[in-house]
Write a protein that holds these residues in place. Structure first.
Motif, short mmCIF file in Angstrom:
data_model
loop_
_atom_site.label_atom_id
_atom_site.label_comp_id
_atom_site.label_asym_id
_atom_site.label_seq_id
_atom_site.Cartn_x
_atom_site.Cartn_y
_atom_site.Cartn_z
N ASN A 10 37.49 46.92 38.81
CA ASN A 10 36.44 47.07 39.82
C ASN A 10 35.68 46.01 40.26
N THR A 11 35.11 45.10 39.16
CA THR A 11 33.92 44.35 39.44
C THR A 11 34.68 43.24 40.10
N SER A 12 35.83 42.96 40.22
CA SER A 12 36.45 41.80 40.76
C SER A 12 36.15 41.53 42.09
N LYS A 13 35.91 42.90 42.88
CA LYS A 13 35.70 43.04 44.20
C LYS A 13 34.43 42.36 44.58
N SER A 14 33.55 42.42 43.75
CA SER A 14 32.04 42.03 43.95
C SER A 14 31.61 40.74 43.43
N TYR A 15 32.81 40.32 42.51
CA TYR A 15 32.37 39.12 41.58
C TYR A 15 31.67 37.91 42.08
N GLU A 40 44.96 11.95 40.23
CA GLU A 40 46.40 12.46 39.84
C GLU A 40 46.45 13.56 38.70
N GLN A 41 45.28 13.89 38.22
CA GLN A 41 45.49 15.03 37.01
C GLN A 41 45.88 16.21 37.55
N VAL A 42 46.61 16.92 36.36
CA VAL A 42 47.00 18.18 36.52
C VAL A 42 46.10 19.08 35.77
N ILE A 43 45.40 19.91 36.04
CA ILE A 43 44.21 20.97 35.37
C ILE A 43 44.66 22.23 35.51
N LEU A 44 44.33 22.89 34.27
CA LEU A 44 44.80 24.35 33.98
C LEU A 44 43.21 24.91 33.75
N ASP A 45 43.05 25.96 34.63
CA ASP A 45 41.91 27.01 34.39
C ASP A 45 42.37 28.10 33.64
N GLY A 46 42.11 28.08 32.32
CA GLY A 46 42.23 29.45 31.61
C GLY A 46 41.39 30.58 31.82
N GLY A 47 41.82 31.60 32.32
CA GLY A 47 40.86 32.64 32.69
C GLY A 47 40.24 32.34 33.91
N CYS A 48 41.09 32.16 34.96
CA CYS A 48 40.42 31.42 36.21
C CYS A 48 39.71 32.65 36.91
N GLY A 49 39.74 33.86 36.65
CA GLY A 49 39.01 34.84 37.29
C GLY A 49 39.47 35.17 38.90
N THR A 50 38.34 34.85 39.56
CA THR A 50 38.78 35.02 41.17
C THR A 50 38.87 33.42 41.78
N GLY A 51 38.88 32.36 40.83
CA GLY A 51 39.09 31.13 41.23
C GLY A 51 37.95 30.35 41.68
N ASN A 52 36.52 30.61 41.31
CA ASN A 52 35.54 29.83 41.79
C ASN A 52 35.52 28.69 41.23
N TYR A 53 36.01 28.22 40.08
CA TYR A 53 36.03 26.87 39.65
C TYR A 53 37.33 26.31 40.29
N PHE A 69 44.10 36.99 33.26
CA PHE A 69 44.93 38.12 32.62
C PHE A 69 44.88 39.45 33.32
N ASN A 70 43.64 39.53 34.02
CA ASN A 70 43.40 40.67 34.75
C ASN A 70 43.87 40.74 36.21
N ARG A 71 44.57 41.75 36.58
CA ARG A 71 45.23 41.44 38.07
C ARG A 71 44.28 41.92 39.18
N GLY A 72 43.23 42.37 38.99
CA GLY A 72 42.36 42.64 40.14
C GLY A 72 41.76 41.14 40.48
N MET A 73 41.12 40.66 39.25
CA MET A 73 40.74 39.07 39.59
C MET A 73 41.73 37.99 40.14
N LEU A 74 42.84 38.50 39.36
CA LEU A 74 44.06 37.48 39.97
C LEU A 74 44.33 37.77 41.69
N THR A 220 25.89 45.93 41.74
CA THR A 220 26.60 44.90 42.13
C THR A 220 25.83 43.64 41.46
N TYR A 221 24.41 43.63 41.09
CA TYR A 221 23.75 42.61 40.40
C TYR A 221 24.59 42.73 38.96
N ARG A 222 24.39 43.96 38.22
CA ARG A 222 24.90 44.21 36.83
C ARG A 222 26.27 43.75 36.77
#
Ligand SMILES: C[S@@+](CC[C@H](N)C(=O)[O-])C[C@H]1O[C@@H](n2cnc3c(N)ncnc32)[C@H](O)[C@@H]1O
Length: 279
Positions: A10-15, A40-53, A69-74, A220-222
């Motif tokens: 659920n929260t992925s939608k407003s994250y 030239e670097q190859v970087i892994l974002d582990g637990g990338c959420g909605t991809g903000n980083y 891990f979470n399909r909604g965030m992915l 949404t803030y919470r």
């Protein structure tokens, strides 16, 4: 087994309306210590959420791999980057990384460690931390850096103004945050050599919305912080009543000043970084 206490489906939608990536300069500084040039670097974002980083770093490095891990965030991340040839997203867990040995120049893990298991049936503390760190060590190239962006217990209590409104929920979530000393010990056990700890005092994960005096009254803030999901209905109602009253009588100004003076002392997050030794 992964147990989620935040309903990210659920929260992925407003994250993205509640969180911004902070400490980008710290991550880049850590990655830049590698002899391989950043571009030239190859970087892994582990637990990338909605991809903000990933969004913030995509023009700075060669390619980014996001595991979530979470399909909604992915799904949110996939929507952002589906046309981007240098960004590769996958569903999976930090505790069982689906990558070959020695794949990445750097790994970042932003605000994820408190979502890993905090105790197993045998009563061991933070058992999944060991698995996650061993996996990170395995997929890093020698001299690669692993950066864990997390919060110390002091930051959990004093880095978020509204934490004082839901003290029991904060105690519950604090138990889920591995203490910084535990993180450094487990990194050592996994074979890493300690790099350092950096605290970005001036950055808040909630961006411009952070000091909204009525913020906690809005769902949404919470949704922007999983601590709220650990508050009982009674705790939540009590907290919201307090916020309403303080807004009504004007005491919220002084309250925010006091809470903000603590945050400015301790910050919200700590970036712990460590290196895979040269083979
Ligand atoms: C607070 S969010 C942070 C998301 C992102 N890193 C950011 O900072 O914007 C925590 C994320 O970790 C993910 N997560 C939790 N446990 C995980 C695991 N074992 N492996 C991969 N991702 C996990 C959650 O699904 C969630 O998307």
């Amino acid at each position: 087994m992964i147990k989620e206490y935040e309903n990210y489906q659920n929260t992925s939608k407003s994250y993205d309306t509640t969180r911004i990536p902070i400490g980008i300069e710290i991550l880049l500084g850590c990655f830049a210590t590698n002899p391989r040039p950043l571009l030239e670097q190859v970087i892994l974002d582990g637990g990338c959420g909605t991809g903000n980083y990933i969004q913030a770093l995509k023009s700075k490095v060669n390619s980014l791999w996001g595991l979530e891990f979470n399909r909604g965030m992915l799904a949110q991340a996939t929507e952002k980057f589906h046309n981007h040839p240098n960004i590769h997203l996958a569903q999976g867990s930090l505790t069982d990384l689906p990558y070959e040995n020695d794949t990445f120049d750097g790994i970042m893990c932003n605000q994820v460690l408190h979502h890993l298991g905090s105790e197993n049936a045998a009563g061991e503390n933070f058992p999944e931390l060991n698995q996650a760190f061993e996996q990170a060590y395995r997929v890093l190239r020698p001299q690669g850096v692993f950066v864990c962006n997390t919060s110390s217990h002091q930051q959990v209590y004093d880095g978020f103004w509204w934490a004082d409104l839901i003290p029991d929920a904060v105690s519950r979530i604090a138990k889920r945050f591995p203490p910084i000393t535990c993180i450094t010990e487990r990194l050592d056990q996994a074979g890493f050599s300690f790099g350092g700890i950096v605290v970005p005092i001036h950055a808040v994960m909630q961006g411009d919305n952070y000091l909204d005096p009525e913020g906690p009254l809005k769902q949404t803030y919470r949704n922007g912080d999983s601590t709220w999901s650990l508050a009982t209905q009674a705790e939540l109602e009590q907290a919201l009543e307090r916020v309403q009253n303080m807004n009504k009588d004007g005491s919220i100004v002084q309250y925010l000043d006091h809470r903000e003076s603590l945050r400015q002392k301790f910050g919200q997050t700590s970036f712990v970084y460590a290196y895979k030794k040269q083979s």
